[in-house]
Design a protein around this motif. Structure first.
Motif, PDB file in Angstrom:
ATOM      1  N   ARG A  69     -34.507 -56.698  36.396  1.00 44.92           N
ATOM      2  CA  ARG A  69     -34.621 -58.142  35.631  1.00 44.92           C
ATOM      3  C   ARG A  69     -33.874 -57.653  34.195  1.00 44.92           C
ATOM      4  O   ARG A  69     -34.385 -58.245  33.617  1.00 44.92           O
ATOM      5  CB  ARG A  69     -35.995 -58.043  35.216  1.00 44.92           C
ATOM      6  N   GLN A  70     -34.655 -56.162  33.887  1.00 44.23           N
ATOM      7  CA  GLN A  70     -34.476 -56.449  32.754  1.00 44.23           C
ATOM      8  C   GLN A  70     -33.276 -56.697  32.067  1.00 44.23           C
ATOM      9  O   GLN A  70     -32.240 -56.708  30.767  1.00 44.23           O
ATOM     10  CB  GLN A  70     -35.159 -54.197  31.884  1.00 44.23           C
ATOM     11  N   ALA A  71     -32.106 -55.350  32.925  1.00 47.92           N
ATOM     12  CA  ALA A  71     -30.577 -55.843  32.741  1.00 47.92           C
ATOM     13  C   ALA A  71     -30.177 -57.072  32.410  1.00 47.92           C
ATOM     14  O   ALA A  71     -29.562 -58.013  31.903  1.00 47.92           O
ATOM     15  CB  ALA A  71     -29.957 -55.445  33.502  1.00 47.92           C
ATOM     16  N   LEU A  72     -30.827 -58.295  33.003  1.00 49.10           N
ATOM     17  CA  LEU A  72     -30.236 -59.315  33.374  1.00 49.10           C
ATOM     18  C   LEU A  72     -30.959 -60.095  32.124  1.00 49.10           C
ATOM     19  O   LEU A  72     -30.301 -60.962  30.979  1.00 49.10           O
ATOM     20  CB  LEU A  72     -31.596 -60.486  33.534  1.00 49.10           C
ATOM     21  N   ALA A  73     -31.798 -59.917  31.145  1.00 44.73           N
ATOM     22  CA  ALA A  73     -32.264 -60.194  29.843  1.00 44.73           C
ATOM     23  C   ALA A  73     -31.732 -59.805  28.701  1.00 44.73           C
ATOM     24  O   ALA A  73     -31.330 -60.543  27.799  1.00 44.73           O
ATOM     25  CB  ALA A  73     -33.813 -59.339  29.835  1.00 44.73           C
ATOM     26  N   ASN A  74     -30.719 -58.995  29.099  1.00 46.23           N
ATOM     27  CA  ASN A  74     -30.079 -58.068  28.059  1.00 46.23           C
ATOM     28  C   ASN A  74     -29.116 -58.714  27.859  1.00 46.23           C
ATOM     29  O   ASN A  74     -28.140 -58.882  27.006  1.00 46.23           O
ATOM     30  CB  ASN A  74     -29.856 -56.408  28.106  1.00 46.23           C
ATOM     31  N   GLU A  75     -28.641 -58.771  29.142  1.00 48.19           N
ATOM     32  CA  GLU A  75     -27.041 -59.371  29.851  1.00 48.19           C
ATOM     33  C   GLU A  75     -27.180 -61.003  29.551  1.00 48.19           C
ATOM     34  O   GLU A  75     -26.114 -61.528  28.801  1.00 48.19           O
ATOM     35  CB  GLU A  75     -26.449 -59.426  30.899  1.00 48.19           C
ATOM     36  N   ILE A  76     -27.565 -61.367  29.745  1.00 49.23           N
ATOM     37  CA  ILE A  76     -27.645 -63.069  29.732  1.00 49.23           C
ATOM     38  C   ILE A  76     -29.170 -64.237  29.229  1.00 49.23           C
ATOM     39  O   ILE A  76     -28.878 -64.565  28.158  1.00 49.23           O
ATOM     40  CB  ILE A  76     -28.159 -63.515  31.208  1.00 49.23           C
ATOM     41  N   HIS A  77     -30.447 -63.420  28.936  1.00 45.95           N
ATOM     42  CA  HIS A  77     -31.222 -64.200  28.617  1.00 45.95           C
ATOM     43  C   HIS A  77     -32.709 -62.813  28.671  1.00 45.95           C
ATOM     44  O   HIS A  77     -33.083 -62.973  29.944  1.00 45.95           O
ATOM     45  CB  HIS A  77     -31.786 -65.643  28.456  1.00 45.95           C
ATOM     46  N   PRO A  78     -33.800 -62.947  27.592  1.00 46.88           N
ATOM     47  CA  PRO A  78     -35.025 -62.635  27.440  1.00 46.88           C
ATOM     48  C   PRO A  78     -36.116 -62.916  28.074  1.00 46.88           C
ATOM     49  O   PRO A  78     -36.262 -61.928  28.793  1.00 46.88           O
ATOM     50  CB  PRO A  78     -34.873 -62.363  25.975  1.00 46.88           C
ATOM     51  N   LEU A  79     -35.326 -63.947  28.580  1.00 48.76           N
ATOM     52  CA  LEU A  79     -37.049 -64.790  29.170  1.00 48.76           C
ATOM     53  C   LEU A  79     -36.988 -64.324  30.738  1.00 48.76           C
ATOM     54  O   LEU A  79     -37.936 -63.951  31.688  1.00 48.76           O
ATOM     55  CB  LEU A  79     -37.091 -66.401  29.441  1.00 48.76           C
ATOM     56  N   PHE A  80     -35.583 -63.958  31.360  1.00 51.33           N
ATOM     57  CA  PHE A  80     -35.204 -63.123  32.503  1.00 51.33           C
ATOM     58  C   PHE A  80     -35.599 -61.587  32.941  1.00 51.33           C
ATOM     59  O   PHE A  80     -35.518 -60.936  34.047  1.00 51.33           O
ATOM     60  CB  PHE A  80     -33.822 -62.954  33.350  1.00 51.33           C
ATOM     61  N   ALA A  81     -36.386 -61.299  31.915  1.00 49.27           N
ATOM     62  CA  ALA A  81     -37.369 -60.458  32.183  1.00 49.27           C
ATOM     63  C   ALA A  81     -38.706 -60.453  32.886  1.00 49.27           C
ATOM     64  O   ALA A  81     -39.530 -59.476  33.160  1.00 49.27           O
ATOM     65  CB  ALA A  81     -37.304 -59.658  30.250  1.00 49.27           C
ATOM     66  N   THR A  82     -38.846 -61.220  32.823  1.00 52.55           N
ATOM     67  CA  THR A  82     -40.503 -62.142  33.320  1.00 52.55           C
ATOM     68  C   THR A  82     -39.987 -62.281  34.787  1.00 52.55           C
ATOM     69  O   THR A  82     -39.080 -63.411  34.742  1.00 52.55           O
ATOM     70  CB  THR A  82     -41.241 -62.864  32.443  1.00 52.55           C
ATOM     71  N   ARG A  83     -40.836 -61.997  35.385  1.00 52.03           N
ATOM     72  CA  ARG A  83     -40.356 -62.530  36.838  1.00 52.03           C
ATOM     73  C   ARG A  83     -40.967 -63.817  37.206  1.00 52.03           C
ATOM     74  O   ARG A  83     -42.096 -64.539  36.618  1.00 52.03           O
ATOM     75  CB  ARG A  83     -40.696 -61.404  37.839  1.00 52.03           C
ATOM     76  N   GLY A  84     -40.205 -64.760  38.309  1.00 48.83           N
ATOM     77  CA  GLY A  84     -40.553 -65.894  37.789  1.00 48.83           C
ATOM     78  C   GLY A  84     -39.705 -67.146  38.778  1.00 48.83           C
ATOM     79  O   GLY A  84     -39.481 -67.663  39.423  1.00 48.83           O
ATOM     80  N   VAL A  85     -38.913 -67.175  37.570  1.00 43.46           N
ATOM     81  CA  VAL A  85     -38.321 -68.592  38.189  1.00 43.46           C
ATOM     82  C   VAL A  85     -36.808 -67.607  39.061  1.00 43.46           C
ATOM     83  O   VAL A  85     -35.907 -66.836  39.156  1.00 43.46           O
ATOM     84  CB  VAL A  85     -36.834 -68.949  36.247  1.00 43.46           C
ATOM     85  N   PRO A  86     -35.772 -69.082  39.405  1.00 42.55           N
ATOM     86  CA  PRO A  86     -34.798 -68.811  40.189  1.00 42.55           C
ATOM     87  C   PRO A  86     -33.793 -67.565  39.687  1.00 42.55           C
ATOM     88  O   PRO A  86     -33.776 -67.958  37.778  1.00 42.55           O
ATOM     89  CB  PRO A  86     -33.875 -69.398  40.089  1.00 42.55           C
ATOM     90  N   GLY A  87     -33.306 -66.548  40.147  1.00 40.70           N
ATOM     91  CA  GLY A  87     -32.980 -65.984  38.854  1.00 40.70           C
ATOM     92  C   GLY A  87     -33.268 -64.070  39.294  1.00 40.70           C
ATOM     93  O   GLY A  87     -32.588 -63.166  38.976  1.00 40.70           O
ATOM     94  N   THR A  88     -34.727 -64.013  38.867  1.00 42.79           N
ATOM     95  CA  THR A  88     -35.523 -62.671  38.984  1.00 42.79           C
ATOM     96  C   THR A  88     -35.519 -62.069  40.451  1.00 42.79           C
ATOM     97  O   THR A  88     -36.282 -61.315  40.243  1.00 42.79           O
ATOM     98  CB  THR A  88     -35.982 -63.201  38.076  1.00 42.79           C
ATOM     99  N   HIS A  89     -35.243 -62.964  41.413  1.00 46.98           N
ATOM    100  CA  HIS A  89     -35.677 -62.551  42.611  1.00 46.98           C
ATOM    101  C   HIS A  89     -34.225 -62.287  43.223  1.00 46.98           C
ATOM    102  O   HIS A  89     -32.921 -62.240  42.468  1.00 46.98           O
ATOM    103  CB  HIS A  89     -35.717 -63.610  44.191  1.00 46.98           C
ATOM    104  N   ALA A  90     -34.125 -62.009  44.869  1.00 48.03           N
ATOM    105  CA  ALA A  90     -32.777 -61.263  45.386  1.00 48.03           C
ATOM    106  C   ALA A  90     -32.791 -61.825  46.449  1.00 48.03           C
ATOM    107  O   ALA A  90     -33.363 -61.756  48.014  1.00 48.03           O
ATOM    108  CB  ALA A  90     -33.209 -59.587  46.067  1.00 48.03           C
ATOM    109  N   PRO A  91     -31.937 -63.289  46.194  1.00 47.98           N
ATOM    110  CA  PRO A  91     -31.741 -63.974  47.641  1.00 47.98           C
ATOM    111  C   PRO A  91     -31.465 -63.379  48.388  1.00 47.98           C
ATOM    112  O   PRO A  91     -31.187 -63.548  49.887  1.00 47.98           O
ATOM    113  CB  PRO A  91     -31.309 -64.956  47.209  1.00 47.98           C
ATOM    114  N   GLY A  92     -30.279 -63.069  47.671  1.00 44.43           N
ATOM    115  CA  GLY A  92     -29.547 -62.298  49.468  1.00 44.43           C
ATOM    116  C   GLY A  92     -29.710 -61.245  50.087  1.00 44.43           C
ATOM    117  O   GLY A  92     -29.745 -60.826  51.423  1.00 44.43           O
TER     118      GLY A  92
END
Length: 288
Positions: free
Chosen positions: A89-112
């Protein structure tokens, strides 16, 4: 020692004795409805949607017992256990948006991962259920091995079955978090994009959708506070435990989609249970 598994579960979960009335009035008929759709030839995937603290885990625990009485082997998978690891999630926060560091919204799970588990269940293969530790805010290294066959998979989670919003609905922020930390709408737009893609593929696996519908977002905050108080009491030194200020900010991550689902899902779910302030159903359920 009481041999009734329902009474034992009520005691084990610390519920009042009169919770048996809830089981008899609501969960028994729901178990019957699920059993009527279940077969021993193909696993039935039952989605259980409900905001934080609406009673999803409690419901699933009782359904496992009630369905076992009907000769159906039932396993529960929580979407919370599909959360990405904290470093991911921290990698997502660095690459896309800081709020993705926090679990919760779609994008912070592994749907696969969720899809692969469901595929394994349908194929009758042995699989492993992941586990997420909210007290440390990270997925655990150990997973729970489960061997088939499985008759019913209860797939529960706060955003299970959620549909994407229309693009124009994303324009106006719904709270201070979005207004101050996502002024350009990047975070909510990317989360919505994930809902259109991998999450749709995951939710398309659901055969039957049940919603536990709370009164509004104030109820979500109150219920989530109760959860955090229990967590704090059991593991006060854990790094993922939040104080009231952190909890208030955390809940704002969920507000947009919670409000969206409260409007959208009652029209699409197979069954809807109105949940009162005591976290138990009230009134007749839609679909039973």
């Amino acid at each position: 020692m009481n041999g009734d598994p329902i009474d034992a579960l009520i005691t084990g979960l610390g519920l009042p004795a009169d919770y048996r009335d809830t089981v008899e009035k609501y969960w028994q008929p729901l178990a019957t409805a699920i059993a009527r759709r279940a077969t021993h030839t193909s696993p039935l995937v039952v989605g259980i949607n409900g905001a934080q603290g609406s009673g999803k885990s409690t419901l699933c625990a009782f359904l496992e017992v009630l369905l076992k009485k009907r000769g159906l082997r039932t396993v529960t998978l929580s979407i919370d256990d599909l959360y990405l690891k904290r470093e991911e999630r921290q990698a997502l926060a660095n690459e896309i948006h800081p709020l993705f560091a926090t679990r919760g919204v779609p994008g912070t799970h592994a749907p696969g991962l969720g899809i692969s588990i469901i595929e394994s269940i349908c194929a009758g293969r042995t699989f492993a259920l992941p586990r997420f530790d909210k007290a440390t805010d990270d997925r655990m290294d150990e997973a729970q091995p489960v061997s088939g066959p499985v008759d019913v998979l209860l797939f529960e989670g706060w955003c299970v079955g959620c549909t994407p919003q229309a693009d124009e609905e994303l324009l106006e922020p719904v709270n201070d978090l979005e207004r101050n930390e996502d002024p350009e709408g990047v975070w909510r737009a990317v989360a919505n994009l994930w809902l259109r893609g991998d999450y749709k593929k995951l939710f398309d696996q659901i055969d039957m959708l049940v919603m536990l519908k709370v009164d509004g977002f104030d109820a979500v905050i109150a219920n989530r506070r109760k959860q955090e108080e229990k967590l704090r009491a059991s593991r006060p030194d854990a790094p993922g435990v939040m104080d009231d200020a952190a909890l208030a900010r955390f809940c704002q991550h969920y507000e947009r989609l919670t409000l969206h689902m409260l409007e959208d899902l009652p029209h699409r779910a197979d069954m809807v249970f109105e949940i009162g302030p005591n976290q138990t159903p009230k009134g007749p359920a839609k679909g039973l």
